[in-house]
Design a protein around this motif. Structure first.
Motif, short mmCIF file in Angstrom:
data_model
loop_
_atom_site.label_atom_id
_atom_site.label_comp_id
_atom_site.label_asym_id
_atom_site.label_seq_id
_atom_site.Cartn_x
_atom_site.Cartn_y
_atom_site.Cartn_z
N ASP A 405 0.78 -1.28 0.04
CA ASP A 405 -0.06 0.05 0.04
C ASP A 405 0.92 1.33 0.02
N ARG A 406 2.33 1.14 0.53
CA ARG A 406 2.96 2.22 0.48
C ARG A 406 3.94 2.43 -0.71
N LEU A 407 3.75 1.44 -1.62
CA LEU A 407 4.68 1.49 -2.80
C LEU A 407 3.70 2.29 -4.12
N ASN A 408 4.81 2.98 -4.72
CA ASN A 408 4.25 3.89 -6.09
C ASN A 408 4.22 2.70 -7.16
N PRO A 409 3.74 2.73 -8.08
CA PRO A 409 3.47 1.91 -9.18
C PRO A 409 4.99 1.83 -9.72
N GLY A 410 5.31 0.43 -9.96
CA GLY A 410 6.38 -0.25 -10.41
C GLY A 410 7.29 -0.40 -9.23
N GLY A 411 6.94 -0.19 -7.91
CA GLY A 411 7.86 0.05 -7.01
C GLY A 411 8.19 -1.46 -6.45
N THR A 412 9.43 -1.65 -5.60
CA THR A 412 9.99 -2.87 -5.05
C THR A 412 9.95 -2.95 -3.81
N VAL A 413 10.10 -4.10 -2.98
CA VAL A 413 10.35 -4.20 -1.48
C VAL A 413 11.54 -5.23 -1.78
N THR A 414 12.45 -4.77 -0.89
CA THR A 414 13.81 -5.80 -0.90
C THR A 414 13.99 -6.00 0.70
N VAL A 415 14.46 -7.28 0.96
CA VAL A 415 14.36 -7.82 2.27
C VAL A 415 15.60 -8.65 2.41
N ASN A 416 16.56 -8.07 3.27
CA ASN A 416 17.70 -8.79 3.70
C ASN A 416 17.19 -9.89 4.72
N VAL A 417 17.64 -11.21 4.17
CA VAL A 417 17.43 -12.37 4.96
C VAL A 417 18.67 -13.02 5.77
N GLY A 418 18.81 -12.83 6.81
CA GLY A 418 20.15 -13.40 7.38
C GLY A 418 19.57 -14.46 8.04
N HIS A 419 20.62 -15.63 7.64
CA HIS A 419 20.46 -16.95 8.05
C HIS A 419 21.78 -17.69 8.15
N ASP A 449 25.49 -14.36 -0.22
CA ASP A 449 26.31 -15.33 0.07
C ASP A 449 26.06 -16.49 1.08
N SER A 450 26.74 -17.05 1.78
CA SER A 450 26.09 -17.95 2.63
C SER A 450 25.40 -17.82 4.03
N THR A 451 25.23 -16.59 4.17
CA THR A 451 24.58 -16.19 5.50
C THR A 451 23.73 -14.95 5.10
N ASN A 452 23.66 -14.51 3.52
CA ASN A 452 22.45 -13.31 3.52
C ASN A 452 21.82 -13.80 2.11
N THR A 453 20.56 -13.58 1.95
CA THR A 453 19.91 -13.68 0.90
C THR A 453 19.17 -12.31 0.78
N VAL A 454 19.01 -11.72 -0.38
CA VAL A 454 18.18 -10.59 -0.56
C VAL A 454 16.88 -10.92 -1.57
N LEU A 455 15.56 -10.99 -1.11
CA LEU A 455 14.52 -10.91 -1.48
C LEU A 455 13.84 -9.84 -2.13
N LEU A 456 13.34 -9.92 -3.31
CA LEU A 456 12.86 -8.70 -4.21
C LEU A 456 11.35 -9.09 -4.37
N ALA A 457 10.80 -8.35 -4.14
CA ALA A 457 9.16 -8.35 -4.37
C ALA A 457 8.76 -6.99 -5.24
N THR A 458 7.94 -7.05 -6.41
CA THR A 458 7.81 -5.94 -7.46
C THR A 458 6.38 -6.16 -7.80
N THR A 459 5.98 -4.81 -7.85
CA THR A 459 4.60 -4.67 -8.18
C THR A 459 4.71 -4.48 -9.71
N ALA A 460 5.69 -4.55 -10.57
CA ALA A 460 5.85 -4.26 -12.02
C ALA A 460 5.63 -5.93 -12.50
N GLN A 461 5.43 -5.86 -13.72
CA GLN A 461 5.42 -7.22 -14.62
C GLN A 461 6.54 -7.61 -15.27
#
Length: 518
Positions: A405-419, A449-461
């Motif tokens: 709801d807070r993204l502009n059209p074509g916006g993205t969410v990026t999440v650093n996943v530490g593991h 890398d072995s301890t971090n994955t970046v997840l990307l979600a987008t509203t664009a096609q």
């Protein structure tokens, strides 16, 4: 029914003079013991938080240690009171508990550091052993305080007919003391004097109320102990070592939320460590803005959407490594840096170059801030950890609905996943949860890398790999964007969708560490 009352005491067999404690002293002891027992529980959780966080699991363990210790103390106290029903006998236990309370913050530090070292090396046995050692140190003084309640009832009861009324009054007084200790520690002592001195203040109070009830040489010993604890309260808390394997410690602070320190290497590189070095949260070199790892991936991931990001929010900005890079390379970018700990933001401005006038810092919790914001963003970056945990309310479907709801059209969410290396359970859960909001085909992963994955979600096609390769970025950033595009692939399958009602993220992360430690 004949017994020694709280206001009288017998002459000892060694010839001590009769000793008559002040009237109301027993009630004061009960109140102070209640204050110390719950205040110490709050302080103990605070003592553990800089190393292990303040998750529900840490709190559950702290509460369990307190309750078990008090229960054992109640059982022992009843027996001791029947054998020696004197206020002097009770006061000795209170004095002993004050000594143990004073020792806890000093003796626990080596165990906590060893626990963290084992935690980072995935050594389960050493980690649990060290944590048990800390628990035992907290349990002993709390057990001694548990002795007081049945002891006090035994001393105060004059007749069987008054037992219920007397016990009820003393337990009510102890409970009021517990409330005083809880709010006193939370609202006054810990913020004003820190967790170490909070233990010492409770220790001093226990010693002070025990001395008037003591006799002979034990009373002299009590006075000496009281003075010694008072001196410890006046002495500033000790600092950590000023030199580490990574370099020289140039600043450190125990903040409201965690322990933070800045380490500078011989080549001028600075790193921000939180909670005794479980992870590096920010990095800085005077003339450099690219450092490899997930920082670079987060720097360019926002270009994977349909538009070049200009308005960005960094939830969990720490010292501002990514925010600094964005404002250096992209002159049109504005960054809202949201960080719960204002001291960490201050460190970022002083030591990590987070000084651009296009970076606006906000001292706030990530989700409430985003929910209350009226802004719309091209990229929402999430990197909020209290190692090793990510707050559960930042892993749920409801949270990612807020991000959408807070993204502009074509916006993205990026999440650093530490593991931990080789464990992708948290990544799968976040992927499934993000897909429930953004769609099956719109969540991608960059295994940095072995301890971090970046997840990307987008509203664009559009395919984010194509967007990254076509992005208009400076020459220095071009290889970073191309490398991220080459690593990018569809998100993993197999995760459970988390919701605000059910998001057992602490269990998930603890299980991942346990699996590696086996």
């Amino acid at each position: 029914m004949t017994q020694t009352s709280a206001s009288t005491s017998r002459t000892t067999s060694t010839g001590d003079a009769p000793h008559r404690p002040p009237r109301g002293l027993l009630e004061l002891i009960v109140f102070v013991v209640g204050t110390a027992s719950l205040g110490a529980e709050i302080a103990a959780a605070r003592l553990l938080a800089p190393w292990f966080g303040a998750s529900t699991i840490v709190w559950a363990n702290t509460i369990a240690i307190t309750l078990v210790s008090l229960s054992v103390g109640y059982a022992i106290g009843g027996r001791l009171a029947d054998r020696n029903p004197t206020l002097h006998g009770l006061a000795r236990w209170v004095l002993a508990s004050s000594v143990f309370f004073a020792a806890v913050p000093f003796l626990s530090a080596p165990f906590l550091r060893q626990s963290v070292r084992a935690f980072s090396e995935y050594s389960g046995g050493l980690f649990l052993g060290s944590l048990v050692g800390v628990g035992a140190m907290i349990a002993v003084p709390v057990l001694m305080l548990g002795i007081v309640s049945p002891y006090a009832v035994r001393l105060k009861v004059d007749s069987v007919e008054d037992t219920g009324k007397t016990a009820g009054r003393l337990y009510a007084l102890g409970t009021i003391g517990s409330l005083t200790g809880t709010f006193g520690a939370t609202l006054a002592l810990i913020p004003l004097v820190g967790s170490q001195r909070t233990f010492l203040v409770f220790s001093l109070l226990l010693a002070l109320v025990s001395v008037p009830a003591l006799r002979g040489k034990v009373r002299v010993l009590g006075i000496v102990i009281t003075v010694a604890i008072a001196v410890l309260v006046a002495v500033p808390p000790g600092s950590t070592k000023t030199v580490t394997d990574a370099g020289r410690v140039i600043d450190e602070a125990e903040t409201e939320y965690q322990y933070a320190r800045v380490i500078e290497a011989d080549d001028g590189t600075r790193v921000l460590e939180l909670n005794e070095g479980q992870a590096i949260h920010s990095i800085y070199r005077p003339d450099d803005f690219l450092f490899g790892g997930y920082w670079d991936s987060m720097l360019v991931a926002g270009f994977g959407g349909g538009t070049a990001p200009q308005k960005i929010v960094n939830l969990g900005s720490a010292g501002g490594t990514v925010a600094r890079g964005l404002t250096h390379y992209f002159p049109d970018v504005e960054v809202d840096a949201v960080e719960l700990d204002d001291k960490v933001s201050e460190i970022g401005r002083e030591y990590f170059g987070m000084t651009s006038d296009r970076i606006t810092t906000h001292t706030a919790d990530a989700r409430p801030w985003l929910q209350q914001s009226d802004e719309r963003f091209d990229n929402i970056m999430l990197d909020a950890y209290r190692q090793p945990y990510i707050p559960y309310y930042l892993t749920t479907k409801e949270f990612f609905e807020v991000t959408r709801d807070r993204l502009n059209p074509g916006g993205t969410v990026t999440v650093n996943v530490g593991h931990v290396p080789g464990n992708d359970q948290l990544e799968k859960v976040l992927t499934a949860t993000m897909r429930s909001v953004y769609g099956e085909a719109n969540v991608w992963r960059d295994p940095v890398d072995s301890t971090n994955t970046v997840l990307l979600a987008t509203t664009a096609q559009e395919d984010p790999r194509d967007q990254l390769r076509a992005a208009d970025v400076p020459p220095d950033v071009r290889p970073v964007a191309d490398d991220a595009a080459s690593r990018l692939e569809p998100g993993l399958d197999g995760g459970t969708v988390y919701t605000d009602d059910r998001a057992p993220v602490e269990w998930l992360i603890d299980a991942s560490f346990a699996a590696v430690a086996e």
